[in-house]
Motif scaffolding. Structure first.
Motif, short mmCIF file in Angstrom:
data_model
loop_
_atom_site.label_atom_id
_atom_site.label_comp_id
_atom_site.label_asym_id
_atom_site.label_seq_id
_atom_site.Cartn_x
_atom_site.Cartn_y
_atom_site.Cartn_z
N ILE A 67 10.19 2.09 -0.76
CA ILE A 67 9.98 3.43 -1.33
C ILE A 67 9.82 3.33 -2.85
N MET A 68 9.11 4.31 -3.38
CA MET A 68 9.02 4.43 -4.83
C MET A 68 10.32 5.07 -5.31
N ILE A 69 10.86 4.54 -6.40
CA ILE A 69 11.98 5.22 -7.06
C ILE A 69 11.37 5.82 -8.31
N GLU A 70 11.02 7.10 -8.21
CA GLU A 70 10.33 7.73 -9.34
C GLU A 70 10.88 9.13 -9.63
N THR A 71 12.00 9.42 -8.97
CA THR A 71 12.70 10.68 -9.29
C THR A 71 14.14 10.30 -9.66
N PHE B 19 4.16 20.78 -4.19
CA PHE B 19 3.82 20.24 -2.88
C PHE B 19 2.94 19.01 -3.10
N ARG B 20 3.54 17.84 -3.12
CA ARG B 20 2.77 16.62 -3.39
C ARG B 20 3.31 15.44 -2.58
N ALA B 21 2.48 14.41 -2.51
CA ALA B 21 2.88 13.12 -1.94
C ALA B 21 3.56 13.24 -0.57
N ASN C 61 6.40 5.94 -14.54
CA ASN C 61 5.60 7.03 -15.12
C ASN C 61 6.22 8.38 -14.74
N ASP C 62 6.46 8.53 -13.44
CA ASP C 62 7.07 9.79 -12.99
C ASP C 62 8.56 9.83 -13.30
N LEU C 63 9.22 8.67 -13.20
CA LEU C 63 10.66 8.66 -13.48
C LEU C 63 10.91 9.14 -14.91
N ASP D 220 6.15 16.58 -19.36
CA ASP D 220 4.94 16.56 -18.54
C ASP D 220 4.06 15.38 -18.96
N ARG D 221 3.83 14.45 -18.05
CA ARG D 221 3.08 13.24 -18.41
C ARG D 221 1.62 13.53 -18.75
N GLN D 222 1.14 14.74 -18.37
CA GLN D 222 -0.26 15.10 -18.63
C GLN D 222 -0.45 15.74 -20.02
N ILE E 110 0.86 -1.19 0.00
CA ILE E 110 0.00 0.00 0.00
C ILE E 110 0.89 1.23 0.00
N ARG E 111 0.71 2.05 -1.03
CA ARG E 111 1.50 3.27 -1.11
C ARG E 111 0.79 4.36 -0.31
N THR E 112 1.54 5.07 0.52
CA THR E 112 0.92 6.14 1.30
C THR E 112 0.48 7.24 0.33
N CYS E 113 -0.42 8.07 0.84
CA CYS E 113 -1.15 9.05 0.03
C CYS E 113 -0.26 9.85 -0.94
N ASP E 114 -0.55 9.72 -2.23
CA ASP E 114 0.20 10.45 -3.26
C ASP E 114 -0.70 11.52 -3.88
N ILE E 115 -1.11 12.45 -3.03
CA ILE E 115 -1.98 13.55 -3.48
C ILE E 115 -1.12 14.68 -4.02
#
Ligand code: PEP
Ligand code: MG
Length: 567
Positions: free
Chosen positions: A424-428, A354-356, A450-452, A460-462, A328-333
């Motif tokens: 941990i996520m490795i996404e940076t 300011f995220r996650a 995706n973020d990496l 920008d992934r969006q 379970i990944r903690t909140c990634d808002i």
């Protein structure tokens, strides 16, 4: 031959005759009834009967393992207890109308109310109220809807299909479904997906004279051929046969290990968004959950979810999937996932903002509610707790400190806490490049490709405008993945991939060569991925690797003249 387009809901090919399905139309008596009390009793008995039908449909769907669709009928049964709806119908009868009249007008008014709401989800619920109205009228008119489907296998073509109509259909006679109305958010679309039935909606050209004609529904190209020519029949029959073969082959992979021909084992896990996906994990035989995006628990809630609400959601998933590991990944808002009740400031550059974990570490009370819920849930299964968007070691240390604080609090309160892994996520790029420093802190890494990719390539992934520049196989990203796996293994930290790249079949072999321990993909991709892994044979690669390392070893032993001299 004629061809008509629609919007596809489910891929696949259906070949057969068309049956036009018509929802019965009833002549409502507009006059005053002789006995108002008798009409009130008629209404009440129809309401109870339809509610029983909905409960029976709920039981049937649950028995068949379709929890999502069962929920539709549970909601229908509850709607029939709605005081406002019941009172408005009874009022219409008391004003001097028949039970049928009251059902038509009362339910139509409720449907209209939903239709006028702003939220597309609530707008789509008007279809549920109309569905209930029709079921009520069926009972009041003593109609048998099952006979409407015919007795031969057919592609059903309808104006629209209500969920209760769809579920009552004999599936063995149902080849495909085409409707003029419908939305991809509708319950009929949900049902079609759960049945894996080739389906088109919004096919504006459907006509009564299609009835009985031979047709092919091509879900891949979102069209239906009426009386197709032989070339199309041959082509699409071959495609259908190929689909069936592939599907059957995939089913054979259930219960099998994900292991290459030369014996390399990889765990194939699923990505989920909450308890509603439990079935998909089981049905697709995922060996665990590599990413439970817990922010969906927050996004699905109108207010900040309490510790108990979160605990219930996590416990449900852990219990249902035990003994599988559930990460379970903690909140990634933040970034694209914003929530009103979090009151986050608008940012010029939200993906870099300011995220996650940054929010969680700045709002420890908010974070601790989730950590306590996770620790409580750990007693009910096999839990992995994963922190997102990490760039520095101090962040991991702070997360662990808060987690330990929560564990002690619970211990003091006498609440049972089970065992859990920490990852941990490795996404940076920062985390990937500092993986050697981060690995000793955790049990596992999970590569968020995706973020990496977004952060490594500055894409920008969006943004749809950057399609031409986006390269998911960019060598820089692949290099960071390889180096992260190697760094993890140097410290006995296992490494998985939970970004979309994990399901890319053209990279499976590459990831296996890198030595990835786990791949977590959308549930539908689990069996195809297992198939790819089982078809891979890396013995040649290994032989070469062994030769290279032998050569390296002997190079280090000072060869030739100097070697002999110093022997
Ligand atoms: C990722 O970034 O690859 C990932 C899995 O997380 P998300 O897509 O939720 O940002
Ligand atoms: Mg991410």
């Amino acid at each position: 031959m004629q061809v008509f387009q629609g919007i596809k809901i489910v891929n696949g090919i259906a070949i057969g005759k068309i049956k036009i399905y018509k929802t019965p139309v009833y002549e409502i008596n507009e006059g005053a009834p002789a006995d108002v009390d008798a009409e009130l009793a008629k209404f009440e008995s129809a309401r109870v009967k339809v509610q029983e039908q909905q409960n029976a449909l709920y039981d049937k769907e649950m028995k068949d393992g379709h929890k999502d669709t069962a929920g539709i009928f549970e909601a229908h049964a509850l709607m029939l207890d709605d005081d406002d709806l019941i009172d408005s119908c009874k009022e219409i009868i008391s004003d001097g109308h028949t039970a049928e009249f009251a059902v038509r007008d009362g339910f139509e008014a409720a449907a209209e109310m939903f239709r006028n709401m702003d939220d597309p989800y609530f707008q789509a619920r008007s279809a549920d109220v109309i569905d209930l109205k029709n079921s009520m009228l069926d009972v009041l008119f003593g109609n048998d809807t099952e006979s409407l489907q015919g007795t031969e296998p057919a592609i059903l073509v309808a104006e629209d299909m209500a969920p209760s109509e769809t579920v009552k259909l004999d599936k063995s006679l149902l080849l495909g479904l085409v409707t003029r109305q419908g939305s991809s958010n509708s319950h009929t679309a949900i049902l079609a997906r759960s049945m894996n039935l080739p389906t088109l909606i919004q096919c504006k050209d459907i006509a009564d004279d299609w009835d009985g004609k031979f047709a092919i529904l091509d879900g891949y190209n979102a069209c239906i051929y009426i009386e197709p020519e032989q070339k199309i029949i041959d082509e699409l029959s071959a495609k259908q046969a190929e689909d069936r073969k592939k599907e059957a082959e995939l089913q054979q992979l259930k219960g099998k290990t994900s292991v290459t021909k030369d014996g390399q084992k990889v765990r194939v896990y699923a990505n989920i968004g909450g308890p509603k996906d439990i079935n998909a994990v089981i049905e697709n035989d995922a060996e665990g959950v590599g990413l439970f995006r817990s922010e969906f628990v927050y996004l699905n809630s109108k207010t900040d979810p309490t510790e108990d609400e979160q605990f219930e959601a996590y416990k449900k998933v852990l219990e249902a999937l035990a003994p599988r590991l559930v990460i379970i990944r903690t909140c990634d808002i933040g970034a694209d996932k914003t929530i009103d009740y979090m009151n986050l400031d608008k940012e010029d550059n939200p993906a870099l903002g300011f995220r996650a974990i940054r929010i969680c570490l700045k709002r420890p009370e908010f974070f601790k509610r989730q950590l306590r819920a996770l620790l409580r849930a750990s007693a009910f299964g096999n839990l992995g707790i994963m922190f997102p968007m990490i760039i520095s070691r101090w962040e991991v240390e702070s997360c662990k400190k808060l987690l330990e604080e929560c564990r002690k609090e619970l211990e003091y309160e006498g609440v049972k806490v089970g065992k859990y892994e920490i990852g941990i996520m490795i996404e940076t790029p920062a985390a990937a490049l500092c993986a050697d420093d981060l690995a000793p802190e955790v049990d596992f890494f999970s590569l968020g490709t995706n973020d990496l990719t977004q952060y490594t390539c500055a894409i920008d992934r969006q943004s749809a405008n950057l399609e031409d520049f986006a390269d998911t196989h960019h060598p820089a990203v692949l290099r960071l993945i390889r180096e992260t796996i190697e760094a993890g293994h140097r410290h006995n930290t296992w490494v998985g991939i939970c970004g979309e790249l994990g399901a890319d079949p053209t990279l499976t072999e590459e990831f296996l060569k890198m030595g990835v321990d786990e791949l977590s993909v959308n549930p539908k991709s689990v069996l195809p991925l297992r198939g790819n892994i089982r078809n891979a044979d890396l013995s040649e690669f290994r032989k070469k690797q062994a030769q290279e390392s032998q050569a390296q070893d002997s190079n280090q032993q000072v060869p030739g003249f100097w070697g002999r001299l110093f022997k």
